[in-house]
Design a protein around this motif. Structure first.
Motif, PDB file in Angstrom:
ATOM      1  N   PHE A   1       0.699  -0.957  -0.097  1.00 28.59           N
ATOM      2  CA  PHE A   1      -0.002   0.122   0.030  1.00 28.59           C
ATOM      3  C   PHE A   1       0.817   1.345  -0.129  1.00 28.59           C
ATOM      4  CE2 PHE A   1      -2.674   3.309   2.070  1.00 28.59           C
ATOM      5  CZ  PHE A   1      -3.648   3.288   1.367  1.00 28.59           C
ATOM      6  N   THR A   2       1.969   1.154   0.755  1.00 26.94           N
ATOM      7  CA  THR A   2       2.825   2.252   0.693  1.00 26.94           C
ATOM      8  C   THR A   2       3.412   2.800  -0.380  1.00 26.94           C
ATOM      9  OG1 THR A   2       3.390   1.737   2.958  1.00 26.94           O
ATOM     10  CG2 THR A   2       4.845   3.410   1.610  1.00 26.94           C
ATOM     11  N   SER A   3       3.840   1.625  -1.558  1.00 24.17           N
ATOM     12  CA  SER A   3       4.230   1.859  -2.747  1.00 24.17           C
ATOM     13  C   SER A   3       3.263   2.768  -3.630  1.00 24.17           C
ATOM     14  CB  SER A   3       4.570   0.672  -3.313  1.00 24.17           C
ATOM     15  OG  SER A   3       5.173   0.930  -4.606  1.00 24.17           O
ATOM     16  N   LEU A   4       1.947   2.005  -3.489  1.00 19.76           N
ATOM     17  CA  LEU A   4       0.666   2.669  -4.146  1.00 19.76           C
ATOM     18  C   LEU A   4       0.533   4.173  -3.665  1.00 19.76           C
ATOM     19  CD1 LEU A   4      -1.816   2.449  -6.014  1.00 19.76           C
ATOM     20  CD2 LEU A   4      -3.080   1.572  -3.879  1.00 19.76           C
ATOM     21  N   VAL A   5       0.478   4.437  -2.678  1.00 20.38           N
ATOM     22  CA  VAL A   5       0.309   5.875  -2.239  1.00 20.38           C
ATOM     23  C   VAL A   5       1.737   6.728  -2.924  1.00 20.38           C
ATOM     24  CG1 VAL A   5       0.457   7.489  -0.289  1.00 20.38           C
ATOM     25  CG2 VAL A   5      -0.683   5.148  -0.112  1.00 20.38           C
ATOM     26  N   TYR A   6       2.910   6.362  -2.825  1.00 19.44           N
ATOM     27  CA  TYR A   6       3.824   6.851  -3.356  1.00 19.44           C
ATOM     28  C   TYR A   6       3.739   7.149  -4.963  1.00 19.44           C
ATOM     29  CZ  TYR A   6       8.608   7.800  -5.329  1.00 19.44           C
ATOM     30  OH  TYR A   6       9.484   8.343  -5.983  1.00 19.44           O
ATOM     31  N   HIS A   7       3.324   6.387  -5.574  1.00 17.39           N
ATOM     32  CA  HIS A   7       3.240   6.335  -6.996  1.00 17.39           C
ATOM     33  C   HIS A   7       1.966   7.133  -7.468  1.00 17.39           C
ATOM     34  CE1 HIS A   7       6.422   3.812  -8.317  1.00 17.39           C
ATOM     35  NE2 HIS A   7       6.168   2.870  -7.326  1.00 17.39           N
ATOM     36  N   CYS A   8       1.077   7.179  -6.524  1.00 20.27           N
ATOM     37  CA  CYS A   8      -0.352   8.143  -6.756  1.00 20.27           C
ATOM     38  C   CYS A   8       0.294   9.336  -6.648  1.00 20.27           C
ATOM     39  CB  CYS A   8      -1.306   7.917  -5.654  1.00 20.27           C
ATOM     40  SG  CYS A   8      -2.250   6.094  -5.990  1.00 20.27           S
ATOM     41  N   GLN A   9       0.894   9.796  -5.876  1.00 20.88           N
ATOM     42  CA  GLN A   9       1.679  10.932  -5.599  1.00 20.88           C
ATOM     43  C   GLN A   9       2.530  11.444  -6.897  1.00 20.88           C
ATOM     44  OE1 GLN A   9       4.277  11.658  -2.143  1.00 20.88           O
ATOM     45  NE2 GLN A   9       4.597  13.696  -2.681  1.00 20.88           N
ATOM     46  N   GLU A  10       3.177  10.522  -7.303  1.00 18.61           N
ATOM     47  CA  GLU A  10       4.331  10.809  -8.307  1.00 18.61           C
ATOM     48  C   GLU A  10       3.447  11.080  -9.680  1.00 18.61           C
ATOM     49  OE1 GLU A  10       7.716  11.409  -8.364  1.00 18.61           O
ATOM     50  OE2 GLU A  10       7.275  11.395  -6.054  1.00 18.61           O
ATOM     51  N   THR A  11       2.579  10.255 -10.186  1.00 18.36           N
ATOM     52  CA  THR A  11       1.949  10.194 -11.218  1.00 18.36           C
ATOM     53  C   THR A  11       0.577  11.089 -11.287  1.00 18.36           C
ATOM     54  OG1 THR A  11       0.578   8.393 -10.800  1.00 18.36           O
ATOM     55  CG2 THR A  11       2.616   7.937 -11.734  1.00 18.36           C
ATOM     56  N   GLY A  12      -0.071  11.318 -10.147  1.00 17.26           N
ATOM     57  CA  GLY A  12      -1.333  12.086  -9.955  1.00 17.26           C
ATOM     58  C   GLY A  12      -0.948  13.352  -9.561  1.00 17.26           C
ATOM     59  N   LEU A  13      -0.543  13.585  -8.388  1.00 17.93           N
ATOM     60  CA  LEU A  13      -0.475  14.907  -7.542  1.00 17.93           C
ATOM     61  C   LEU A  13       0.646  15.953  -8.269  1.00 17.93           C
ATOM     62  CD1 LEU A  13      -1.399  16.676  -5.167  1.00 17.93           C
ATOM     63  CD2 LEU A  13       0.297  15.659  -3.805  1.00 17.93           C
ATOM     64  N   ARG A  14       1.685  15.342  -8.724  1.00 12.08           N
ATOM     65  CA  ARG A  14       2.593  16.167  -9.189  1.00 12.08           C
ATOM     66  C   ARG A  14       2.490  16.682 -10.623  1.00 12.08           C
ATOM     67  NH1 ARG A  14       7.327  16.505  -6.283  1.00 12.08           N
ATOM     68  NH2 ARG A  14       7.575  14.879  -4.524  1.00 12.08           N
ATOM     69  N   ALA A  15       1.383  15.978 -11.191  1.00 12.56           N
ATOM     70  CA  ALA A  15       1.001  15.943 -12.599  1.00 12.56           C
ATOM     71  C   ALA A  15      -0.276  17.161 -12.686  1.00 12.56           C
ATOM     72  CB  ALA A  15       0.565  14.873 -13.441  1.00 12.56           C
ATOM     73  N   VAL A  16      -0.782  17.832 -11.492  1.00 11.92           N
ATOM     74  CA  VAL A  16      -1.908  18.527 -11.632  1.00 11.92           C
ATOM     75  C   VAL A  16      -1.589  19.766 -12.287  1.00 11.92           C
ATOM     76  CG1 VAL A  16      -3.481  19.677  -9.953  1.00 11.92           C
ATOM     77  CG2 VAL A  16      -3.217  17.287  -9.561  1.00 11.92           C
ATOM     78  N   PRO A  17      -0.632  20.409 -11.751  1.00  9.99           N
ATOM     79  CA  PRO A  17      -0.415  21.814 -12.483  1.00  9.99           C
ATOM     80  C   PRO A  17      -0.253  21.875 -13.795  1.00  9.99           C
ATOM     81  CG  PRO A  17       0.967  21.494 -10.504  1.00  9.99           C
ATOM     82  CD  PRO A  17       0.266  20.147 -10.872  1.00  9.99           C
ATOM     83  N   ILE A  18       0.588  21.011 -14.517  1.00 15.72           N
ATOM     84  CA  ILE A  18       0.793  20.912 -15.836  1.00 15.72           C
ATOM     85  C   ILE A  18      -0.552  20.403 -16.571  1.00 15.72           C
ATOM     86  CG2 ILE A  18       1.553  18.665 -15.863  1.00 15.72           C
ATOM     87  CD1 ILE A  18       2.441  21.355 -18.292  1.00 15.72           C
ATOM     88  N   VAL A  19      -1.291  19.613 -16.059  1.00 12.83           N
ATOM     89  CA  VAL A  19      -2.541  19.221 -16.586  1.00 12.83           C
ATOM     90  C   VAL A  19      -3.750  20.316 -16.344  1.00 12.83           C
ATOM     91  CG1 VAL A  19      -4.532  17.867 -16.216  1.00 12.83           C
ATOM     92  CG2 VAL A  19      -2.455  16.666 -16.383  1.00 12.83           C
ATOM     93  N   ALA A  20      -3.761  21.125 -15.297  1.00 11.76           N
ATOM     94  CA  ALA A  20      -4.758  22.068 -15.246  1.00 11.76           C
ATOM     95  C   ALA A  20      -4.371  23.223 -16.170  1.00 11.76           C
ATOM     96  CB  ALA A  20      -4.713  22.789 -13.733  1.00 11.76           C
TER      97      ALA A  20
END
Length: 364
Positions: free
Chosen positions: A144-163
């Motif tokens: 689960f820790t790896s899942l949360v980390y990759h959610c942050q890397e692929t999702g949260l960090r991509a929010v500015p450029i996507v928006a």
């Protein structure tokens, strides 16, 4: 090193382009040839009393360079023929196909390569589904820790450029739509143009393309560098399943975060379109919101966001597959990273086209 039983002697002289040899011409006396021996166009060999295969190999080489060999005895000539026959002969290159045959051959090779690629992608899709089923049956094996980390890397960090990207796309659509619709006095319909274009197609498609370029390369680079350093082999040695440790959390994180990114892109695109409509056409935000809610069906939102999990699965599987294909050198890492980005973007566009045909046929 044992000394020779006898000290071989060779007399060699060059005059008027003729190399005259006398005595024992063997492997032990090759070094006694004068430097200008290579310029002689004719070799006078009648004075030789001994000839071995090393010297015969030298003579055949000079013969291939165009020099003539004179004065060999029958036994020496026979030895020279034996050496000539033993020399490796370059294989004659067969003439390949030309014209339409060459075109057909290249097309066939590309088709086979494409089918092999699809088979490998299907294999990695099956490995992901098998790892997912194992994680559901045995939650203790799921990281689960790896899942949360990759959610942050692929999702949260991509929010500015996507928006930002979607916001600018909304502005462009509103501006271009206003220019064209003003000719017919139908400026108000620019709201429908923006809403349908972004909610149904452009929002999720452009988001998936950005994620494909950003995340597919990251997946390939991270897994590929581990493969180069033999970390994946070390995992197998320790009894760890690379599918559970590497593939499952990365692909699952994409499936979770891409719909969220698509929703953010839709909102940002509508905000950009509303802002430009207000500036260019004088349509107030309240009027934009009213027409958006009154004339835009929720089916467009469902159609757009329903593509997100499929796009995420495509991007994740292609990125992990490319990472596992990396070899032992940095050149293969760069090549597979570039290939993963191109294949992921192409597959996303093809999948979007198939979705458009499907939804058109079912009436959505």
């Amino acid at each position: 090193m044992a000394s020779l039983p006898t000290d071989p002697k060779l007399s060699a002289s060059v005059s008027d382009g003729v190399l005259r040899l006398a005595g024992e011409f063997t492997v032990w006396t090759l070094g006694q040839l004068p430097p200008e021996a290579g310029t002689a166009s004719r070799l006078e060999l009648s004075g030789l009393t001994r000839l071995d295969t090393a010297a015969a190999w030298y003579l055949t080489g000079r013969e291939r360079e165009g020099a003539s060999l004179d004065g060999l005895t029958g036994t020496q000539a026979q030895l020279l023929d034996t050496v000539r026959q033993a020399l490796p002969q370059p294989e004659a290159e067969s003439a390949g196909p030309a014209g339409w045959r060459l075109m057909l051959e290249q097309t066939g090779r590309r088709m086979v390569a494409a089918l092999v690629f699809l088979r490998e992608i299907a294999e990695y899709l099956g490995r992901f589904l098998a790892a997912l089923a194992r994680g559901i049956r045995h939650p203790g094996d799921f990281r689960f820790t790896s899942l949360v980390y990759h959610c942050q890397e692929t999702g949260l960090r991509a929010v500015p450029i996507v928006a930002l990207m979607s916001f600018l796309i909304g502005i462009v659509l509103a501006f271009q739509g206003a220019v064209q619709l003003r000719q017919f006095g139908a400026e108000v319909f620019v709201i429908d143009l923006i809403a349908i274009s972004i909610l149904r197609e452009l929002g999720i498609l452009l988001t998936a393309i950005i994620v494909a370029g950003r995340t597919a390369s990251a997946l390939t680079a991270s897994i590929g560098s581990m493969k180069m350093n033999e970390e994946i082999d070390a995992m197998r040695t320790l009894g760890l399943d690379p599918d559970m440790v590497l593939i499952l959390p990365r692909v699952l994180a994409l499936i979770i975060t891409l719909p969220i990114l698509g929703l953010i892109a839709n909102i940002a695109g509508l905000v950009g379109g509303a802002l430009m409509s207000w500036i260019e056409l004088g349509i107030s935000p309240s009027m934009f919101r009213y027409r958006l809610l009154a004339d835009t069906s929720v089916d467009h939102v469902i159609v757009g966001l329903s593509k997100a999990p499929v796009f995420a699965l495509i991007i994740g599987v292609i990125g992990c597959h490319a990472g596992m294909k990396v070899g032992k050198d940095a050149e293969s890492l760069g090549a597979e990273t570039s290939r993963a980005v191109v294949n992921a973007i192409f597959a996303v566009i093809v999948a979007d086209a198939l979705f458009s045909i499907f939804f058109s046929e079912v009436g959505l």
